[in-house]
Design a protein around this motif. Structure first.
Motif, PDB file in Angstrom:
ATOM      1  N   ALA A 246      41.753 -63.977 -20.967  1.00  0.00           N
ATOM      2  CA  ALA A 246      40.960 -63.364 -19.974  1.00  0.00           C
ATOM      3  C   ALA A 246      41.273 -63.959 -18.612  1.00  0.00           C
ATOM      4  O   ALA A 246      41.625 -64.900 -18.637  1.00  0.00           O
ATOM      5  CB  ALA A 246      39.449 -63.733 -20.352  1.00  0.00           C
ATOM      6  N   PRO A 247      41.005 -63.168 -17.656  1.00  0.00           N
ATOM      7  CA  PRO A 247      41.157 -63.571 -16.030  1.00  0.00           C
ATOM      8  C   PRO A 247      40.317 -64.871 -16.121  1.00  0.00           C
ATOM      9  O   PRO A 247      39.238 -64.916 -16.472  1.00  0.00           O
ATOM     10  CB  PRO A 247      40.816 -62.199 -15.522  1.00  0.00           C
ATOM     11  N   ILE A 248      40.875 -65.598 -15.270  1.00  0.00           N
ATOM     12  CA  ILE A 248      40.316 -67.035 -14.620  1.00  0.00           C
ATOM     13  C   ILE A 248      39.260 -66.563 -13.707  1.00  0.00           C
ATOM     14  O   ILE A 248      39.620 -66.213 -12.721  1.00  0.00           O
ATOM     15  CB  ILE A 248      41.101 -67.951 -14.648  1.00  0.00           C
ATOM     16  N   THR A 249      37.956 -66.892 -13.962  1.00  0.00           N
ATOM     17  CA  THR A 249      36.825 -66.802 -12.787  1.00  0.00           C
ATOM     18  C   THR A 249      36.228 -68.257 -12.776  1.00  0.00           C
ATOM     19  O   THR A 249      36.306 -68.761 -13.645  1.00  0.00           O
ATOM     20  CB  THR A 249      36.055 -65.588 -13.072  1.00  0.00           C
ATOM     21  N   PRO A 250      35.505 -68.328 -11.417  1.00  0.00           N
ATOM     22  CA  PRO A 250      34.542 -69.361 -11.647  1.00  0.00           C
ATOM     23  C   PRO A 250      33.543 -69.548 -12.579  1.00  0.00           C
ATOM     24  O   PRO A 250      33.094 -68.277 -12.868  1.00  0.00           O
ATOM     25  CB  PRO A 250      34.056 -69.208  -9.880  1.00  0.00           C
ATOM     26  N   GLY A 251      33.248 -70.680 -12.924  1.00  0.00           N
ATOM     27  CA  GLY A 251      32.138 -70.827 -14.063  1.00  0.00           C
ATOM     28  C   GLY A 251      30.674 -70.427 -13.437  1.00  0.00           C
ATOM     29  O   GLY A 251      30.376 -70.708 -12.425  1.00  0.00           O
ATOM     30  N   ALA A 252      30.212 -69.417 -14.354  1.00  0.00           N
ATOM     31  CA  ALA A 252      28.932 -68.779 -14.045  1.00  0.00           C
ATOM     32  C   ALA A 252      28.106 -68.322 -15.144  1.00  0.00           C
ATOM     33  O   ALA A 252      28.744 -67.997 -15.951  1.00  0.00           O
ATOM     34  CB  ALA A 252      29.027 -67.735 -13.030  1.00  0.00           C
ATOM     35  N   LEU A 253      26.883 -68.192 -14.933  1.00  0.00           N
ATOM     36  CA  LEU A 253      25.981 -67.752 -16.090  1.00  0.00           C
ATOM     37  C   LEU A 253      26.093 -66.134 -16.035  1.00  0.00           C
ATOM     38  O   LEU A 253      26.599 -65.547 -14.883  1.00  0.00           O
ATOM     39  CB  LEU A 253      24.620 -68.154 -15.958  1.00  0.00           C
ATOM     40  N   ALA A 254      25.338 -65.590 -16.842  1.00  0.00           N
ATOM     41  CA  ALA A 254      25.253 -63.988 -16.857  1.00  0.00           C
ATOM     42  C   ALA A 254      24.668 -63.404 -15.511  1.00  0.00           C
ATOM     43  O   ALA A 254      24.812 -62.285 -15.202  1.00  0.00           O
ATOM     44  CB  ALA A 254      24.628 -63.380 -18.031  1.00  0.00           C
ATOM     45  N   ASP A 255      23.492 -64.349 -14.964  1.00  0.00           N
ATOM     46  CA  ASP A 255      22.958 -63.734 -13.674  1.00  0.00           C
ATOM     47  C   ASP A 255      23.489 -64.177 -12.672  1.00  0.00           C
ATOM     48  O   ASP A 255      22.895 -64.092 -11.564  1.00  0.00           O
ATOM     49  CB  ASP A 255      21.479 -64.388 -13.896  1.00  0.00           C
ATOM     50  N   GLY A 256      24.767 -64.846 -12.644  1.00  0.00           N
ATOM     51  CA  GLY A 256      25.396 -65.326 -11.450  1.00  0.00           C
ATOM     52  C   GLY A 256      25.216 -66.657 -10.955  1.00  0.00           C
ATOM     53  O   GLY A 256      25.944 -67.109  -9.880  1.00  0.00           O
ATOM     54  N   THR A 257      24.284 -67.539 -11.610  1.00  0.00           N
ATOM     55  CA  THR A 257      24.251 -68.673 -11.431  1.00  0.00           C
ATOM     56  C   THR A 257      25.491 -69.543 -11.836  1.00  0.00           C
ATOM     57  O   THR A 257      26.149 -69.436 -12.631  1.00  0.00           O
ATOM     58  CB  THR A 257      23.086 -69.609 -12.416  1.00  0.00           C
ATOM     59  N   ALA A 258      25.958 -70.227 -10.422  1.00  0.00           N
ATOM     60  CA  ALA A 258      27.168 -70.906 -10.438  1.00  0.00           C
ATOM     61  C   ALA A 258      26.938 -72.287 -11.173  1.00  0.00           C
ATOM     62  O   ALA A 258      26.013 -72.912 -11.280  1.00  0.00           O
ATOM     63  CB  ALA A 258      27.541 -71.289  -9.025  1.00  0.00           C
ATOM     64  N   LEU A 510      38.248 -75.115 -21.170  1.00  0.00           N
ATOM     65  CA  LEU A 510      37.787 -74.343 -20.024  1.00  0.00           C
ATOM     66  C   LEU A 510      37.375 -72.581 -20.363  1.00  0.00           C
ATOM     67  O   LEU A 510      36.520 -72.411 -20.084  1.00  0.00           O
ATOM     68  CB  LEU A 510      38.675 -74.314 -18.727  1.00  0.00           C
ATOM     69  N   ALA A 511      38.371 -72.308 -21.079  1.00  0.00           N
ATOM     70  CA  ALA A 511      38.297 -70.596 -21.482  1.00  0.00           C
ATOM     71  C   ALA A 511      37.077 -70.404 -22.162  1.00  0.00           C
ATOM     72  O   ALA A 511      36.417 -69.392 -21.857  1.00  0.00           O
ATOM     73  CB  ALA A 511      39.506 -70.117 -21.993  1.00  0.00           C
ATOM     74  N   GLU A 512      37.077 -71.334 -23.159  1.00  0.00           N
ATOM     75  CA  GLU A 512      35.925 -70.950 -24.081  1.00  0.00           C
ATOM     76  C   GLU A 512      34.488 -71.253 -23.622  1.00  0.00           C
ATOM     77  O   GLU A 512      33.584 -70.401 -23.871  1.00  0.00           O
ATOM     78  CB  GLU A 512      36.078 -71.934 -25.552  1.00  0.00           C
ATOM     79  N   VAL A 513      34.291 -72.225 -22.879  1.00  0.00           N
ATOM     80  CA  VAL A 513      33.146 -72.481 -22.099  1.00  0.00           C
ATOM     81  C   VAL A 513      32.826 -71.365 -21.123  1.00  0.00           C
ATOM     82  O   VAL A 513      31.713 -70.943 -20.890  1.00  0.00           O
ATOM     83  CB  VAL A 513      33.226 -73.914 -21.553  1.00  0.00           C
TER      84      VAL A 513
END
Length: 563
Positions: A246-258, A510-513
């Motif tokens: 999957a494309p690498i994006t900054p870690g965040a929750l579903a609501d956008g919480t970083a 990192l990817a799974e988390v």
């Protein structure tokens, strides 16, 4: 037995037929040599040199952490103390094979008695001994089988030389009978993202060609699985592959919480992989690699160069550097070589540094100089802090040396319970879940016999983390986790629900988390954490969190479907 239990490494899952490691050469008999002592000595020296050269060559080919492990093993082969022990037996008229076998076995027993990190290295010594004996007999070294098809490799305790060069197109997963969470098999499996379970005592019962499923996330080896179980394993394997791609994006929750996802690094060699896998910085840079193989502390200039090479890879990003964490299972002659009855509770971590303050001052000086030459956002933290006074003293010393952001590791229950006072005196806290679990459960994290107690899911550990998270929220100070718990995707969600705002882990995780965090909002993460806290055991906490997570995802999906 339909299911065998052990210590899972990572979250992977694989299925296939069992193939067992080639057996080591038979133990030599205690008999007199027909050769002279000089001739036997020449044979042994030649065999040792050949084995050391082979290990070093394999290390150069493998690279990364595998190279470090294999080079250490080559050094073992040439250890002067061992050579003296072998020479004594050769002079007594023993054969080269028996002299090597007996001397190495004696040294192995010594390491096992010491326990901890050195105890984990005992199996490495056995592998070196077997390789030398095979060389003396003109036999091939024990190694990985090649059945000509993909397989699950089962071994007593895989040798570093074999782990480093595994053909991952053929080896679907590793299962070892021996080994703990810090054995070389576990270390290299994490680095190479190999599905593995170590410490599976019952794996000796697995037979050649037997079909099994290796579920590292559950720490389970399922024997003779049904077709339904095989299909489920294949589906999960495909899901893991999709996550990794999957494309690498900054870690965040579903609501956008970083939730920044950082990397744990043991040396500068690992930076490239961490960056490639999307690490948003470094949550734990272990500086021990500079010290552990040295007879004296490295100079300020040597340290500056090493630190700078890591900082340069993360311009504008946070790099959390841990001050030297030595003592206990990592003794250093120039820091603390006095024998201790219980070194895990002795002069280790910050305690040892404060007793040898110049070593700490030199390290802080080197780090400050490296910071000036790079654009990284440098944070520094102290290991093994037990009191607020220790935290206060370290913070003051770091700032005196020009390091603006100073904090401590929370690895001891006493400082977790004092987190509110701690965070009023320092800039941040980073929870080391490996040691926090060890000290909370009174279970040596390197000892296989108590591995079942070394579980960060235990509610006692989670409650201590909650104390630190709550203190972080109240003080508006950052709280991170840099222990292995952060690499468990579901536990990572629980940690965020307990107030943790950054997670640091092996880059391979990192990817799974990242994927798991995206499934849950902050409100849901808090609910999942609350469910885990209601449990009485680690297993119940994990099950409660799994059920709460499933319910949360269903609650999210159903309204969307209805809409």
């Amino acid at each position: 037995m339909p299911e065998l239990s052990g210590i899972g490494v990572g979250r992977g899952i694989a299925a296939g037929p069992v193939a067992r490691m080639s057996p080591p050469p038979p133990a030599p008999a205690d008999e007199a040599s027909e050769r002279s002592a000089e001739a036997e000595t020449e044979r042994v020296q030649k065999a040792v040199a050949e084995v050391a050269a082979e290990l070093e060559a394999r290390g150069r080919t493998a690279g990364g952490m595998a190279r470090d492990v294999l080079e250490a093993q080559a050094m073992m082969a040439q250890d002067p103390t061992l050579h003296e022990a072998v020479a004594t037996r050769l002079q007594a008229g023993k054969t080269g094979e028996y002299a090597v076998h007996e001397a190495f076995a004696e040294f192995r027993a010594t390491l096992e008695e010491l326990g901890g990190y050195l105890g984990e290295r005992a199996s490495d010594l056995s592998d070196v001994s077997q390789r030398v004996i095979a060389s003396l007999r003109g036999l091939p070294a024990p190694g990985v089988p090649d059945p000509g098809h993909p397989f699950i490799l089962v071994a007593e305790d895989l040798a570093p030389a074999d782990t480093a060069l595994l053909n991952l197109d053929q080896v679907q997963a590793l299962v070892t009978i021996q080994g703990g969470p810090t054995s070389h098999t576990a270390i290299l499996a994490r680095e190479k993202s190999i599905t593995a379970i170590v410490g599976v005592a019952e794996a000796a019962s697995l037979t050649e060609g037997q079909q099994v499923i290796v579920d590292a996330g559950a720490g389970a080896v399922i024997t003779d699985p049904t077709q339904e179980q095989l299909d489920e394993a294949q589906a999960r394997r495909a899901a893991h592959a999709a996550q990794a791609a999957a494309p690498i994006t900054p870690g965040a929750l579903a609501d956008g919480t970083a939730v920044p996802l950082l990397a744990n690094l043991g040396s500068a060699k690992s930076t490239e992989k961490a960056v490639a896998l999307g690490a948003e910085g470094v949550g734990l840079f272990r500086t021990e690699f500079l010290f552990l193989s040295a007879d004296e502390a490295p100079s300020v200039e040597e340290q500056r160069e090493a630190y700078q090479s890591v900082l340069e890879a993360f311009p504008g990003q946070k790099v959390v550097v841990r001050a030297l964490d030595a003592g206990a299972d990592k003794p250093l002659s120039f820091l603390n070589d006095a024998p201790e009855e219980n070194p895990a509770l002795g002069l280790r971590g910050l305690r040892a540094l404060m007793a040898n303050e110049q070593i700490l001052r030199d390290q802080l000086t080197a780090l400050a100089q490296a910071q000036e030459n790079t654009e990284a956002d440098v944070w520094v933290m102290a290991p093994m802090v037990s009191t607020v006074e220790e935290a206060e003293a370290f913070t003051a010393l770091a700032k005196e040396h020009g390091l603006a952001t100073a904090g401590v590791m929370v690895e001891v229950p006493s400082i977790a319970l004092m987190a509110d006072e701690l965070l009023s005196r320092t800039d941040f806290a980073s929870i080391g879940t490996n040691d926090l679990t060890q000290y909370t459960m009174a279970a040596d994290r390197l000892l296989g016999s108590v591995a079942s107690l070394q579980d960060p899911w235990h509610p006692a550990v989670l409650r201590l983390i909650r104390e630190v998270g709550a203190a972080g929220i109240a003080s508006e100070k950052p709280v991170g986790v840099c222990g292995e718990a952060a690499a468990d995707p579901l536990l990572a969600v629980v940690l965020v629900g307990l107030g943790v705002n950054t997670l640091s882990m092996s880059p391979a995780a990192l990817a799974e988390v990242r994927a798991e965090l995206k499934l849950h909002t902050l409100k849901q993460a808090r609910g999942i954490a609350a469910a885990a806290l209601t449990a009485a055991t680690a297993g119940q906490a994990r099950e409660a969190a799994q059920q709460a997570a499933q319910d949360a995802v269903q609650d999210t999906v159903q309204p969307a479907v209805q809409h």
